[in-house]
Design a protein around this motif. Sequence first.
Motif, PDB file in Angstrom:
ATOM      1  N   ASP A  90      -1.315  78.501  53.479  1.00 21.41           N
ATOM      2  CA  ASP A  90      -0.161  79.392  53.592  1.00 21.41           C
ATOM      3  C   ASP A  90      -0.453  80.518  54.576  1.00 21.41           C
ATOM      4  O   ASP A  90      -1.614  80.812  54.891  1.00 21.41           O
ATOM      5  CB  ASP A  90       0.306  79.933  52.234  1.00 21.41           C
ATOM      6  CG  ASP A  90      -0.709  80.797  51.501  1.00 21.41           C
ATOM      7  OD1 ASP A  90      -1.777  81.098  52.069  1.00 21.41           O
ATOM      8  OD2 ASP A  90      -0.426  81.174  50.343  1.00 21.41           O
ATOM      9  N   VAL A  91       0.629  81.091  55.082  1.00 26.11           N
ATOM     10  CA  VAL A  91       0.560  82.164  56.075  1.00 26.11           C
ATOM     11  C   VAL A  91       1.483  83.289  55.628  1.00 26.11           C
ATOM     12  O   VAL A  91       2.655  83.054  55.296  1.00 26.11           O
ATOM     13  CB  VAL A  91       1.003  81.674  57.476  1.00 26.11           C
ATOM     14  CG1 VAL A  91       0.950  82.818  58.488  1.00 26.11           C
ATOM     15  CG2 VAL A  91       0.150  80.505  57.935  1.00 26.11           C
ATOM     16  N   ARG A  92       0.951  84.492  55.601  1.00 22.13           N
ATOM     17  CA  ARG A  92       1.750  85.666  55.239  1.00 22.13           C
ATOM     18  C   ARG A  92       1.666  86.675  56.373  1.00 22.13           C
ATOM     19  O   ARG A  92       0.567  87.093  56.765  1.00 22.13           O
ATOM     20  CB  ARG A  92       1.203  86.275  53.943  1.00 22.13           C
ATOM     21  CG  ARG A  92       2.124  87.242  53.255  1.00 22.13           C
ATOM     22  CD  ARG A  92       1.524  87.777  51.982  1.00 22.13           C
ATOM     23  NE  ARG A  92       0.313  88.550  52.247  1.00 22.13           N
ATOM     24  CZ  ARG A  92      -0.906  88.076  52.156  1.00 22.13           C
ATOM     25  NH1 ARG A  92      -1.115  86.812  51.811  1.00 22.13           N
ATOM     26  NH2 ARG A  92      -1.951  88.832  52.409  1.00 22.13           N
ATOM     27  N   VAL A  93       2.811  87.018  56.946  1.00 21.57           N
ATOM     28  CA  VAL A  93       2.862  87.980  58.047  1.00 21.57           C
ATOM     29  C   VAL A  93       3.512  89.270  57.543  1.00 21.57           C
ATOM     30  O   VAL A  93       4.572  89.238  56.915  1.00 21.57           O
ATOM     31  CB  VAL A  93       3.652  87.413  59.243  1.00 21.57           C
ATOM     32  CG1 VAL A  93       3.715  88.442  60.368  1.00 21.57           C
ATOM     33  CG2 VAL A  93       3.004  86.120  59.752  1.00 21.57           C
ATOM     34  N   VAL A  94       2.862  90.387  57.822  1.00 21.33           N
ATOM     35  CA  VAL A  94       3.330  91.679  57.312  1.00 21.33           C
ATOM     36  C   VAL A  94       3.542  92.647  58.475  1.00 21.33           C
ATOM     37  O   VAL A  94       2.643  92.852  59.297  1.00 21.33           O
ATOM     38  CB  VAL A  94       2.305  92.285  56.323  1.00 21.33           C
ATOM     39  CG1 VAL A  94       2.805  93.624  55.783  1.00 21.33           C
ATOM     40  CG2 VAL A  94       2.024  91.316  55.183  1.00 21.33           C
ATOM     41  N   ASP A  95       4.738  93.227  58.547  1.00 24.59           N
ATOM     42  CA  ASP A  95       5.042  94.337  59.454  1.00 24.59           C
ATOM     43  C   ASP A  95       5.254  95.574  58.600  1.00 24.59           C
ATOM     44  O   ASP A  95       6.095  95.555  57.688  1.00 24.59           O
ATOM     45  CB  ASP A  95       6.323  94.066  60.244  1.00 24.59           C
ATOM     46  CG  ASP A  95       6.118  93.081  61.371  1.00 24.59           C
ATOM     47  OD1 ASP A  95       5.765  93.533  62.463  1.00 24.59           O
ATOM     48  OD2 ASP A  95       6.325  91.871  61.143  1.00 24.59           O
ATOM     49  N   ALA A  96       4.520  96.641  58.859  1.00 27.93           N
ATOM     50  CA  ALA A  96       4.650  97.844  58.029  1.00 27.93           C
ATOM     51  C   ALA A  96       4.561  99.105  58.863  1.00 27.93           C
ATOM     52  O   ALA A  96       3.745  99.201  59.786  1.00 27.93           O
ATOM     53  CB  ALA A  96       3.571  97.862  56.952  1.00 27.93           C
ATOM     54  N   THR A  97       5.411 100.052  58.537  1.00 26.55           N
ATOM     55  CA  THR A  97       5.349 101.385  59.129  1.00 26.55           C
ATOM     56  C   THR A  97       5.203 102.397  58.001  1.00 26.55           C
ATOM     57  O   THR A  97       6.011 102.409  57.064  1.00 26.55           O
ATOM     58  CB  THR A  97       6.603 101.712  59.943  1.00 26.55           C
ATOM     59  OG1 THR A  97       6.777 100.719  60.957  1.00 26.55           O
ATOM     60  CG2 THR A  97       6.490 103.085  60.598  1.00 26.55           C
ATOM     61  N   THR A  98       4.179 103.219  58.072  1.00 22.95           N
ATOM     62  CA  THR A  98       3.902 104.195  57.026  1.00 22.95           C
ATOM     63  C   THR A  98       3.881 105.603  57.607  1.00 22.95           C
ATOM     64  O   THR A  98       3.218 105.853  58.610  1.00 22.95           O
ATOM     65  CB  THR A  98       2.544 103.906  56.361  1.00 22.95           C
ATOM     66  OG1 THR A  98       2.539 102.568  55.867  1.00 22.95           O
ATOM     67  CG2 THR A  98       2.287 104.864  55.209  1.00 22.95           C
ATOM     68  N   THR A  99       4.637 106.492  56.984  1.00 23.37           N
ATOM     69  CA  THR A  99       4.663 107.897  57.388  1.00 23.37           C
ATOM     70  C   THR A  99       4.042 108.749  56.284  1.00 23.37           C
ATOM     71  O   THR A  99       4.359 108.576  55.111  1.00 23.37           O
ATOM     72  CB  THR A  99       6.108 108.373  57.634  1.00 23.37           C
ATOM     73  OG1 THR A  99       6.695 107.573  58.661  1.00 23.37           O
ATOM     74  CG2 THR A  99       6.143 109.835  58.058  1.00 23.37           C
ATOM     75  N   SER A 100       3.156 109.645  56.677  1.00 26.11           N
ATOM     76  CA  SER A 100       2.478 110.505  55.700  1.00 26.11           C
ATOM     77  C   SER A 100       2.462 111.940  56.214  1.00 26.11           C
ATOM     78  O   SER A 100       2.169 112.185  57.386  1.00 26.11           O
ATOM     79  CB  SER A 100       1.053 110.013  55.466  1.00 26.11           C
ATOM     80  OG  SER A 100       0.367 110.862  54.577  1.00 26.11           O
TER      81      SER A 100
END
Length: 446
Positions: A11-21
């Motif tokens: 299986d393949v899992r692709v993650v796009d994430a933007t995090t603001t702190s």
Amino acid sequence: MTPMKNVDFYDVRVVDATTTSIIIDNGNVEEISVNYTRGGGIRALCGGSWGFTSADGYFNEKKALNAASELAVSMNSRNPKEKVDLKTVGKPTLKDLPRIKVDPRDISIEEKVALLKEMSKRAKLEGISSTSAVYSESEVKVCYNNIDGLDCEYELIRSGFAVSAVASENGIYQAGRESKFGVKGYEIFDETDALELATNAANEALQLIHAKPAKGGNMPVILDQELAGVFVHEAVGHASEADLVLEGSSILENMIGKQIASPLITIVDDPTLHEYGYFPFDDEGAQSQKTTIIKDGVMSSYLHSRETSAKLGGEPGHSRCQGYSMPIVRMSNTYLDNGKSTFEEMLEEIGDGMYLIGSRGGQVNTGEGIFQFNAEKAYLIEKGEITTLMRDVSLSGKTLEILNNVTHVGNDLKMNSGRCGKGGQLVPVSDGSPHICISKAVVGGV
């Protein structure tokens, strides 16, 4: 796309994430960061061996699959293990997704900073030596596909804040903290009075400075929703994770169908709730669903991945990971379900004892079934009345003893949010409970 032969699964899992702190320390901006990450986690299974690789940015999926496959085949040939079977899952249905009301991306950084500075200001009461206010938001898109043709994706936004204040006097330091996180947008500030919470954090720190140090002993106790929720998560939830059960690291091994707790106890893990630990499908593509861990005191189910459910029975849906790491069995929103008692009935029942409030962390050994947690504060209960405020108090004991010593479960369930660590990975979770009354527990103090 055909990966190397001899692979039973991939299986393949692709993650796009933007995090603001954003972090405000003593009224000053300490950090403003916006981080974008993209990458994938790729697994391949050969016999009894998993091959795993991760890739940053935009990557060649075929090459990544071949790398994971080669690793799995190599490991299986060098050191063959018992063949791993996986519980079959169907395509998940995306339904009842959380809908945000105010997109945090539409709110300027300047406005967010101004609000945090005002929170910090509200927490800086006389006698407070330091304050901190933190805001975070994340937008994540997860795309999943596997060898069986399963192909699904979802997007999610989480946001929240925390504020803390430290009071000091004569070498004594005490802290107060308030927080709120959820699968929400910026409307979290419309639904929660953050400025009032900042003042509450400061007042708590100031009160604790003058509180009496607790004296330990065996006694009946009432736990508030937060501390009881931490007990449920740490002592029961982790012990119900099937990978730990299979490792021999859980006191709940071989307990399915057995009475292990008071009949008042029903403990649930439910990733479909719109709480901080929400997800529509897990990181193996399995549909999220409510799992009852303990029903009326009887051990009902473990939390499972596809691999552990094939070995032990039960349903998958609790395989999670941080970013694009290797998925492992994790909790989501774990809580003790409501009972019928009122807080007043508990006070009357307990007579003399202690009321423990809040959590400052602790430790648990799921294999031995023992724990120790630190409360934020406590009150003596004398003749059914709440009296003296106490500080530096802890709760410890054996998990199964405490579960069987519960005499009342309240009707005032409340959830709290945070991040849970396991295997070097952090994931968003919530835990909760109503007030509970325990006939006998070990309370620690000075």
